[in-house]
Design a protein around this motif. Structure first.
Motif, PDB file in Angstrom:
ATOM      1  N   GLN A 195       0.949  -1.522   0.212  1.00  0.00           N
ATOM      2  CA  GLN A 195      -0.066   0.236  -0.108  1.00  0.00           C
ATOM      3  C   GLN A 195       1.270   0.933  -0.060  1.00  0.00           C
ATOM      4  O   GLN A 195       0.581   2.422  -0.834  1.00  0.00           O
ATOM      5  CB  GLN A 195      -0.677  -0.235   1.329  1.00  0.00           C
ATOM      6  CG  GLN A 195      -2.404  -0.692   1.113  1.00  0.00           C
ATOM      7  CD  GLN A 195      -2.963  -1.009  -0.123  1.00  0.00           C
ATOM      8  OE1 GLN A 195      -3.259  -2.422  -0.688  1.00  0.00           O
ATOM      9  NE2 GLN A 195      -3.581   0.167  -0.346  1.00  0.00           N
ATOM     10  N   LEU A 196       2.105   1.213   0.407  1.00  0.00           N
ATOM     11  CA  LEU A 196       3.319   2.127   0.814  1.00  0.00           C
ATOM     12  C   LEU A 196       3.373   2.255  -0.731  1.00  0.00           C
ATOM     13  O   LEU A 196       3.334   3.565  -0.924  1.00  0.00           O
ATOM     14  CB  LEU A 196       4.323   2.051   1.757  1.00  0.00           C
ATOM     15  CG  LEU A 196       5.446   3.151   2.250  1.00  0.00           C
ATOM     16  CD1 LEU A 196       4.151   4.324   2.227  1.00  0.00           C
ATOM     17  CD2 LEU A 196       5.812   3.053   3.106  1.00  0.00           C
ATOM     18  N   TYR A 197       3.645   1.630  -1.298  1.00  0.00           N
ATOM     19  CA  TYR A 197       4.242   1.580  -2.807  1.00  0.00           C
ATOM     20  C   TYR A 197       3.057   2.609  -3.986  1.00  0.00           C
ATOM     21  O   TYR A 197       3.348   2.994  -4.220  1.00  0.00           O
ATOM     22  CB  TYR A 197       4.992  -0.156  -3.187  1.00  0.00           C
ATOM     23  CG  TYR A 197       4.501   0.475  -4.690  1.00  0.00           C
ATOM     24  CD1 TYR A 197       6.269   0.859  -5.309  1.00  0.00           C
ATOM     25  CD2 TYR A 197       4.056  -0.751  -5.331  1.00  0.00           C
ATOM     26  CE1 TYR A 197       6.206   0.514  -6.823  1.00  0.00           C
ATOM     27  CE2 TYR A 197       3.618  -0.419  -6.515  1.00  0.00           C
ATOM     28  CZ  TYR A 197       5.123   0.071  -7.716  1.00  0.00           C
ATOM     29  OH  TYR A 197       4.845   0.201  -8.939  1.00  0.00           O
ATOM     30  N   LEU A 198       2.096   1.851  -3.697  1.00  0.00           N
ATOM     31  CA  LEU A 198       0.705   2.402  -4.072  1.00  0.00           C
ATOM     32  C   LEU A 198       0.441   3.673  -4.088  1.00  0.00           C
ATOM     33  O   LEU A 198       0.425   4.683  -4.977  1.00  0.00           O
ATOM     34  CB  LEU A 198      -0.657   0.950  -4.480  1.00  0.00           C
ATOM     35  CG  LEU A 198      -0.377  -0.538  -4.767  1.00  0.00           C
ATOM     36  CD1 LEU A 198      -1.898  -0.971  -4.035  1.00  0.00           C
ATOM     37  CD2 LEU A 198       0.274  -0.329  -5.775  1.00  0.00           C
ATOM     38  N   THR A 199       0.792   4.255  -2.877  1.00  0.00           N
ATOM     39  CA  THR A 199       0.318   5.728  -2.514  1.00  0.00           C
ATOM     40  C   THR A 199       1.215   6.406  -2.960  1.00  0.00           C
ATOM     41  O   THR A 199       1.536   7.244  -3.207  1.00  0.00           O
ATOM     42  CB  THR A 199       0.590   5.872  -0.940  1.00  0.00           C
ATOM     43  OG1 THR A 199      -0.621   4.434  -0.636  1.00  0.00           O
ATOM     44  CG2 THR A 199      -0.190   6.826  -1.084  1.00  0.00           C
ATOM     45  N   LEU A 200       2.646   5.923  -3.045  1.00  0.00           N
ATOM     46  CA  LEU A 200       3.781   6.447  -3.637  1.00  0.00           C
ATOM     47  C   LEU A 200       3.658   6.676  -5.317  1.00  0.00           C
ATOM     48  O   LEU A 200       3.705   8.018  -5.287  1.00  0.00           O
ATOM     49  CB  LEU A 200       4.990   5.818  -3.312  1.00  0.00           C
ATOM     50  CG  LEU A 200       5.895   6.231  -1.693  1.00  0.00           C
ATOM     51  CD1 LEU A 200       6.870   4.876  -1.788  1.00  0.00           C
ATOM     52  CD2 LEU A 200       6.412   7.509  -1.811  1.00  0.00           C
ATOM     53  N   GLY A 201       3.201   5.691  -5.392  1.00  0.00           N
ATOM     54  CA  GLY A 201       2.947   5.824  -7.445  1.00  0.00           C
ATOM     55  C   GLY A 201       1.593   6.699  -7.257  1.00  0.00           C
ATOM     56  O   GLY A 201       1.507   7.558  -8.562  1.00  0.00           O
ATOM     57  N   PHE A 202       0.752   7.536  -6.459  1.00  0.00           N
ATOM     58  CA  PHE A 202      -0.130   8.100  -6.782  1.00  0.00           C
ATOM     59  C   PHE A 202       0.633  10.018  -6.345  1.00  0.00           C
ATOM     60  O   PHE A 202       0.292  10.790  -7.191  1.00  0.00           O
ATOM     61  CB  PHE A 202      -1.414   8.124  -5.735  1.00  0.00           C
ATOM     62  CG  PHE A 202      -2.844   7.224  -6.490  1.00  0.00           C
ATOM     63  CD1 PHE A 202      -3.497   7.853  -7.609  1.00  0.00           C
ATOM     64  CD2 PHE A 202      -2.789   5.926  -5.218  1.00  0.00           C
ATOM     65  CE1 PHE A 202      -4.489   6.996  -7.899  1.00  0.00           C
ATOM     66  CE2 PHE A 202      -3.266   5.816  -6.535  1.00  0.00           C
ATOM     67  CZ  PHE A 202      -4.274   5.542  -7.550  1.00  0.00           C
ATOM     68  N   VAL A 203       1.582   9.856  -5.741  1.00  0.00           N
ATOM     69  CA  VAL A 203       2.022  11.290  -5.228  1.00  0.00           C
ATOM     70  C   VAL A 203       3.154  11.138  -6.396  1.00  0.00           C
ATOM     71  O   VAL A 203       3.821  13.194  -6.561  1.00  0.00           O
ATOM     72  CB  VAL A 203       2.844  10.740  -3.444  1.00  0.00           C
ATOM     73  CG1 VAL A 203       3.520  12.517  -3.172  1.00  0.00           C
ATOM     74  CG2 VAL A 203       1.602  11.101  -2.687  1.00  0.00           C
ATOM     75  N   LEU A 204       3.602  10.737  -6.675  1.00  0.00           N
ATOM     76  CA  LEU A 204       5.055  10.383  -8.035  1.00  0.00           C
ATOM     77  C   LEU A 204       4.826  11.364  -9.119  1.00  0.00           C
ATOM     78  O   LEU A 204       3.026  10.627  -9.482  1.00  0.00           O
ATOM     79  CB  LEU A 204       5.795   9.939  -7.547  1.00  0.00           C
ATOM     80  CG  LEU A 204       6.481   9.358  -5.751  1.00  0.00           C
ATOM     81  CD1 LEU A 204       7.813   8.187  -6.329  1.00  0.00           C
ATOM     82  CD2 LEU A 204       7.615  10.699  -5.665  1.00  0.00           C
ATOM     83  N   GLU A 205       5.187  11.755  -9.888  1.00  0.00           N
ATOM     84  CA  GLU A 205       4.869  11.783 -11.696  1.00  0.00           C
ATOM     85  C   GLU A 205       4.177   9.629 -11.698  1.00  0.00           C
ATOM     86  O   GLU A 205       5.076   9.085 -11.328  1.00  0.00           O
ATOM     87  CB  GLU A 205       6.138  11.868 -12.460  1.00  0.00           C
ATOM     88  CG  GLU A 205       6.181  13.968 -11.768  1.00  0.00           C
ATOM     89  CD  GLU A 205       4.854  14.598 -12.770  1.00  0.00           C
ATOM     90  OE1 GLU A 205       4.264  14.175 -13.539  1.00  0.00           O
ATOM     91  OE2 GLU A 205       4.127  15.711 -11.827  1.00  0.00           O
ATOM     92  N   ASP A 206       3.107   9.610 -12.769  1.00  0.00           N
ATOM     93  CA  ASP A 206       3.653   8.727 -13.594  1.00  0.00           C
ATOM     94  C   ASP A 206       5.089   8.555 -14.359  1.00  0.00           C
ATOM     95  O   ASP A 206       4.280   8.773 -15.492  1.00  0.00           O
ATOM     96  CB  ASP A 206       2.100   8.431 -14.050  1.00  0.00           C
ATOM     97  CG  ASP A 206       1.920   7.714 -14.085  1.00  0.00           C
ATOM     98  OD1 ASP A 206       2.104   6.467 -14.000  1.00  0.00           O
ATOM     99  OD2 ASP A 206       0.376   7.084 -15.188  1.00  0.00           O
TER     100      ASP A 206
END
Length: 199
Positions: free
Chosen positions: A33-44
Motif C-alpha cells: 500500500q505504501l508503494y501504491l500510495t507513492l505511485g499516486f504522489v509521484l509523477e506517473d
C-alpha cells in the motif's frame, strides 16, 4: 478486527494466522500500500518508477519507501517512527529461526513504541454493534460522539502487543488511503480546470 481498507482476502488471511504469519502478511500488505500510495504522489513515469522500486532498485526496500514517504511529507514524525518499528518487528519475525510470538520480550518491547488501543469505557462496542447504534440514533448523537464510537470500534481492543501492532498497521493504512483519496481529487480537479494556452 475491522480494516478500513477493504481487501477481504488479505484481512481473512491475517485474521487466521498465528503471530508470525499475521505480522508478515500485514506488513507485506502495508509495504504494498505504501508503494501504491507513492505511485499516486509521484509523477506517473512507469519506466523510471520500475527502475527505482523493483528488483534491486534504490527504493525497492520497505525501509527506503518509508523514508521517501517521510521526505515527501506524506506523514508526520510519529508515523515515520511507527513504520520503522513495524518494519523492525517484521524483520524479527522473518529472520528468527526460534519460535517467536508477540509475547516474546523483544517483540513486546518494540510493540510498546506503537499506538495503544483507543478506547473510552462507555463506547466499547464491536464494529457491528457500533454501526447499529449509529444507524438507530443518528439524529440524536453529535459528531464527536459518533467519531468516538467508530474510532473505538475500529482502533480499540485489549492493550496487547498484537493489538498494538495490528492497530498501528490499520491506522497507517487509513492515513495512506486518505492520501490516495486526496491525490485522486486533485487529479480530477486538474482535469476539470481549463488548461492555460500560451501564445
Amino acid at each position: 478486527m475491522v480494516w478500513l481498507i477493504e481487501d477481504a482476502e488479505i484481512v481473512a488471511e491475517i485474521e487466521k494466522q498465528n503471530d508470525r504469519g499475521a505480522c508478515l502478511v500485514a506488513t507485506a500488505f502495508l509495504d504494498n500500500q505504501l508503494y501504491l500510495t507513492l505511485g499516486f504522489v509521484l509523477e506517473d513515469q512507469e519506466k523510471v518508477r520500475n527502475k527505482l522500486f523493483k528488483g534491486s532498485g534504490p527504493l525497492a526496500t520497505f525501509s527506503a519507501k518509508i523514508d521517501l514517504g517521510y521526505m515527501l511529507a506524506m506523514y508526520p514524525d510519529y508515523m515515520h517512527s511507527a513504520l520503522h518499528t513495524v518494519r523492525r518487528i517484521r524483520n524479527e519475525f522473518a529472520h528468527s529461526a526460534k519460535p517467536i510470538t508477540f509475547e516474546t520480550q523483544q517483540i513486546r518491547d518494540l510493540c510498546g513504541n506503537l499506538f495503544p488501543p483507543h478506547t473510552h469505557e462507555r463506547f466499547q462496542l464491536s464494529f457491528k454493534e457500533a454501526m447499529a447504534v449509529l444507524t438507530a440514533s443518528s439524529d440524536q448523537l453529535n459528531i464527536e460522539t459518533k467519531n468516538r464510537i467508530l474510532t473505538d470500534a475500529i482502533m480499540g481492543g485489549e492493550d496487547t502487543p498484537r493489538t498494538r501492532f495490528l492497530n498501528s498497521v490499520r491506522s497507517i493504512l487509513l492515513h495512506l488511503h486518505l492520501i490516495v483519496v486526496c491525490a485522486r481529487l486533485r487529479n480530477v480537479q486538474m482535469r476539470l480546470e481549463p488548461k492555460l494556452t500560451y501564445w
